[in-house]
Design a protein around this motif. Sequence first.
Motif, PDB file in Angstrom:
ATOM      1  N   SER A 107       0.830  -1.209   0.000  1.00 52.69           N
ATOM      2  CA  SER A 107       0.000   0.000   0.000  1.00 52.69           C
ATOM      3  C   SER A 107       0.863   1.257   0.000  1.00 52.69           C
ATOM      4  O   SER A 107       0.581   2.213  -0.726  1.00 52.69           O
ATOM      5  N   GLN A 108       1.919   1.251   0.821  1.00 48.82           N
ATOM      6  CA  GLN A 108       2.805   2.422   0.885  1.00 48.82           C
ATOM      7  C   GLN A 108       3.496   2.660  -0.453  1.00 48.82           C
ATOM      8  O   GLN A 108       3.550   3.786  -0.952  1.00 48.82           O
ATOM      9  N   VAL A 109       4.007   1.609  -1.056  1.00 46.48           N
ATOM     10  CA  VAL A 109       4.667   1.731  -2.354  1.00 46.48           C
ATOM     11  C   VAL A 109       3.669   2.246  -3.397  1.00 46.48           C
ATOM     12  O   VAL A 109       3.982   3.153  -4.173  1.00 46.48           O
ATOM     13  N   ALA A 110       2.473   1.691  -3.403  1.00 47.96           N
ATOM     14  CA  ALA A 110       1.455   2.097  -4.377  1.00 47.96           C
ATOM     15  C   ALA A 110       1.065   3.567  -4.212  1.00 47.96           C
ATOM     16  O   ALA A 110       0.854   4.270  -5.205  1.00 47.96           O
ATOM     17  N   ARG A 111       0.992   4.030  -2.968  1.00 47.89           N
ATOM     18  CA  ARG A 111       0.643   5.441  -2.715  1.00 47.89           C
ATOM     19  C   ARG A 111       1.698   6.389  -3.288  1.00 47.89           C
ATOM     20  O   ARG A 111       1.392   7.504  -3.687  1.00 47.89           O
ATOM     21  N   ASP A 112       2.944   5.939  -3.315  1.00 45.77           N
ATOM     22  CA  ASP A 112       4.053   6.801  -3.720  1.00 45.77           C
ATOM     23  C   ASP A 112       4.458   6.639  -5.182  1.00 45.77           C
ATOM     24  O   ASP A 112       5.438   7.247  -5.618  1.00 45.77           O
ATOM     25  N   CYS A 113       3.757   5.809  -5.936  1.00 45.16           N
ATOM     26  CA  CYS A 113       4.114   5.564  -7.338  1.00 45.16           C
ATOM     27  C   CYS A 113       2.913   5.835  -8.243  1.00 45.16           C
ATOM     28  O   CYS A 113       1.772   5.694  -7.820  1.00 45.16           O
ATOM     29  N   LYS A 114       3.210   6.207  -9.470  1.00 48.91           N
ATOM     30  CA  LYS A 114       2.152   6.548 -10.416  1.00 48.91           C
ATOM     31  C   LYS A 114       1.966   5.427 -11.435  1.00 48.91           C
ATOM     32  O   LYS A 114       2.894   4.656 -11.693  1.00 48.91           O
ATOM     33  N   PRO A 115       0.777   5.337 -12.028  1.00 50.01           N
ATOM     34  CA  PRO A 115       0.566   4.367 -13.113  1.00 50.01           C
ATOM     35  C   PRO A 115       1.519   4.653 -14.273  1.00 50.01           C
ATOM     36  O   PRO A 115       1.932   5.801 -14.477  1.00 50.01           O
ATOM     37  N   PHE A 116       1.847   3.617 -15.031  1.00 52.35           N
ATOM     38  CA  PHE A 116       2.787   3.759 -16.144  1.00 52.35           C
ATOM     39  C   PHE A 116       2.497   2.719 -17.208  1.00 52.35           C
ATOM     40  O   PHE A 116       1.825   1.726 -16.952  1.00 52.35           O
ATOM     41  N   ASP A 117       3.001   2.987 -18.423  1.00 57.65           N
ATOM     42  CA  ASP A 117       2.756   2.124 -19.572  1.00 57.65           C
ATOM     43  C   ASP A 117       3.910   1.151 -19.803  1.00 57.65           C
ATOM     44  O   ASP A 117       5.076   1.526 -19.683  1.00 57.65           O
ATOM     45  N   ASP A 146      -5.003 -13.895  -6.157  1.00 57.35           N
ATOM     46  CA  ASP A 146      -4.764 -12.589  -5.548  1.00 57.35           C
ATOM     47  C   ASP A 146      -5.041 -12.679  -4.055  1.00 57.35           C
ATOM     48  O   ASP A 146      -6.098 -13.160  -3.648  1.00 57.35           O
ATOM     49  N   VAL A 147      -4.109 -12.181  -3.264  1.00 54.88           N
ATOM     50  CA  VAL A 147      -4.299 -12.088  -1.813  1.00 54.88           C
ATOM     51  C   VAL A 147      -4.610 -10.642  -1.441  1.00 54.88           C
ATOM     52  O   VAL A 147      -5.429 -10.369  -0.573  1.00 54.88           O
ATOM     53  N   PHE A 148      -3.941  -9.711  -2.144  1.00 56.73           N
ATOM     54  CA  PHE A 148      -4.107  -8.281  -1.857  1.00 56.73           C
ATOM     55  C   PHE A 148      -3.721  -7.486  -3.097  1.00 56.73           C
ATOM     56  O   PHE A 148      -2.790  -7.864  -3.818  1.00 56.73           O
ATOM     57  N   LYS A 149      -4.424  -6.362  -3.334  1.00 55.29           N
ATOM     58  CA  LYS A 149      -4.103  -5.468  -4.453  1.00 55.29           C
ATOM     59  C   LYS A 149      -4.061  -4.042  -3.935  1.00 55.29           C
ATOM     60  O   LYS A 149      -4.860  -3.672  -3.062  1.00 55.29           O
ATOM     61  N   ALA A 150      -3.167  -3.243  -4.522  1.00 55.21           N
ATOM     62  CA  ALA A 150      -3.114  -1.806  -4.189  1.00 55.21           C
ATOM     63  C   ALA A 150      -2.946  -1.028  -5.482  1.00 55.21           C
ATOM     64  O   ALA A 150      -2.085  -1.358  -6.315  1.00 55.21           O
ATOM     65  N   ARG A 151      -3.776   0.010  -5.655  1.00 57.88           N
ATOM     66  CA  ARG A 151      -3.721   0.853  -6.863  1.00 57.88           C
ATOM     67  C   ARG A 151      -2.597   1.871  -6.755  1.00 57.88           C
ATOM     68  O   ARG A 151      -2.419   2.491  -5.704  1.00 57.88           O
ATOM     69  N   LEU A 152      -1.869   2.047  -7.847  1.00 57.84           N
ATOM     70  CA  LEU A 152      -0.861   3.105  -7.911  1.00 57.84           C
ATOM     71  C   LEU A 152      -1.601   4.439  -7.926  1.00 57.84           C
ATOM     72  O   LEU A 152      -2.588   4.591  -8.643  1.00 57.84           O
ATOM     73  N   GLU A 153      -1.124   5.421  -7.139  1.00 60.69           N
ATOM     74  CA  GLU A 153      -1.947   6.593  -6.906  1.00 60.69           C
ATOM     75  C   GLU A 153      -1.409   7.926  -7.378  1.00 60.69           C
ATOM     76  O   GLU A 153      -2.177   8.790  -7.756  1.00 60.69           O
ATOM     77  N   THR A 154      -0.116   8.184  -7.287  1.00 59.89           N
ATOM     78  CA  THR A 154       0.335   9.568  -7.504  1.00 59.89           C
ATOM     79  C   THR A 154       0.318   9.941  -8.971  1.00 59.89           C
ATOM     80  O   THR A 154       0.408   9.110  -9.825  1.00 59.89           O
ATOM     81  N   PHE A 207      -0.001  -2.077 -22.279  1.00 64.44           N
ATOM     82  CA  PHE A 207      -0.976  -1.957 -21.200  1.00 64.44           C
ATOM     83  C   PHE A 207      -0.514  -0.947 -20.163  1.00 64.44           C
ATOM     84  O   PHE A 207       0.662  -0.586 -20.098  1.00 64.44           O
ATOM     85  N   LEU A 208      -1.468  -0.476 -19.366  1.00 71.83           N
ATOM     86  CA  LEU A 208      -1.207   0.465 -18.285  1.00 71.83           C
ATOM     87  C   LEU A 208      -1.090  -0.323 -16.979  1.00 71.83           C
ATOM     88  O   LEU A 208      -2.002  -1.073 -16.623  1.00 71.83           O
ATOM     89  N   VAL A 209       0.003  -0.129 -16.282  1.00 72.03           N
ATOM     90  CA  VAL A 209       0.176  -0.738 -14.962  1.00 72.03           C
ATOM     91  C   VAL A 209      -0.435   0.221 -13.959  1.00 72.03           C
ATOM     92  O   VAL A 209       0.011   1.366 -13.832  1.00 72.03           O
ATOM     93  N   SER A 210      -1.473  -0.235 -13.267  1.00 71.25           N
ATOM     94  CA  SER A 210      -2.169   0.643 -12.328  1.00 71.25           C
ATOM     95  C   SER A 210      -2.296   0.045 -10.932  1.00 71.25           C
ATOM     96  O   SER A 210      -2.843   0.673 -10.038  1.00 71.25           O
ATOM     97  N   GLU A 211      -1.766  -1.180 -10.747  1.00 71.39           N
ATOM     98  CA  GLU A 211      -1.818  -1.776  -9.412  1.00 71.39           C
ATOM     99  C   GLU A 211      -0.710  -2.798  -9.211  1.00 71.39           C
ATOM    100  O   GLU A 211      -0.130  -3.306 -10.168  1.00 71.39           O
ATOM    101  N   ILE A 212      -0.434  -3.055  -7.939  1.00 70.20           N
ATOM    102  CA  ILE A 212       0.528  -4.071  -7.514  1.00 70.20           C
ATOM    103  C   ILE A 212      -0.277  -5.154  -6.810  1.00 70.20           C
ATOM    104  O   ILE A 212      -1.205  -4.853  -6.054  1.00 70.20           O
ATOM    105  N   VAL A 213       0.092  -6.413  -7.040  1.00 72.33           N
ATOM    106  CA  VAL A 213      -0.679  -7.534  -6.496  1.00 72.33           C
ATOM    107  C   VAL A 213       0.219  -8.451  -5.664  1.00 72.33           C
ATOM    108  O   VAL A 213       1.334  -8.778  -6.076  1.00 72.33           O
ATOM    109  N   LEU A 214      -0.286  -8.849  -4.508  1.00 72.32           N
ATOM    110  CA  LEU A 214       0.332  -9.917  -3.717  1.00 72.32           C
ATOM    111  C   LEU A 214      -0.378 -11.197  -4.131  1.00 72.32           C
ATOM    112  O   LEU A 214      -1.595 -11.319  -3.979  1.00 72.32           O
ATOM    113  N   PHE A 215       0.383 -12.128  -4.713  1.00 66.55           N
ATOM    114  CA  PHE A 215      -0.160 -13.397  -5.194  1.00 66.55           C
ATOM    115  C   PHE A 215       0.237 -14.536  -4.267  1.00 66.55           C
ATOM    116  O   PHE A 215       1.348 -14.550  -3.734  1.00 66.55           O
ATOM    117  N   GLU A 216      -0.654 -15.502  -4.144  1.00 64.42           N
ATOM    118  CA  GLU A 216      -0.307 -16.777  -3.516  1.00 64.42           C
ATOM    119  C   GLU A 216      -0.181 -17.811  -4.623  1.00 64.42           C
ATOM    120  O   GLU A 216      -0.995 -17.847  -5.543  1.00 64.42           O
TER     121      GLU A 216
END
Length: 181
Positions: free
Chosen positions: A62-72, A173-181, A152-161
């Motif tokens: 979540s912290q990483v996602a909050r501090d990073c922006k979506p990208f292609d 998917d165990v958890f997902k966080a959207r890239l925000e900035t 494609f646009l990368v807009s989230e990070i996923v924790l996979f099992e």
Amino acid sequence: MRLFIGVDLPVHLKEALVEFQSELRARGVSGFFKSQDNFHITLEFLGEIDPNKVITLSEIISQVARDCKPFDLNITGLGAFPSFKRPHTLWTAVNGDLDELHKVRDYLHVQLKDKGFRVEERQFKPHITLASRPNCNNAAMQDALAKKIGDFLVSEIVLFESKAIRGKRVYTDVFKARLET
């Protein structure tokens, strides 16, 4: 739990990768081809993790996602680890905004290490695995080396099992966080 952190791919890109696998088979490539549901870009493989650590992992992601922006990104071509002469893995390359991809991966790497997680120290080489233990000795691969698969646009990070179910690897998917900035 066997866990890793990665980027999931949109369905249209997964379908294009399945078509690419079919083209490779038609060229004479054999091996253990990955299923459509398992296509992803690994950012950090964690291995066996105590389920109680999922909350900490979710907070880091979540912290990483909050501090990073979506990208292609775009997916192009064919490669092999360690080489085409002696391949143990066939993959397709990840290109595009690699600076942003590396920023996300490096930030995750540092945060995980700081929280005591064991992380991979080898150089990060973004790719999508197509097949393991391939045999491509007589395959005509020249056209495949530069084939454009899609963007494609990368807009989230996923924790996979990763689980073995009836002899097959299944990623959930165990958890997902959207890239925000």
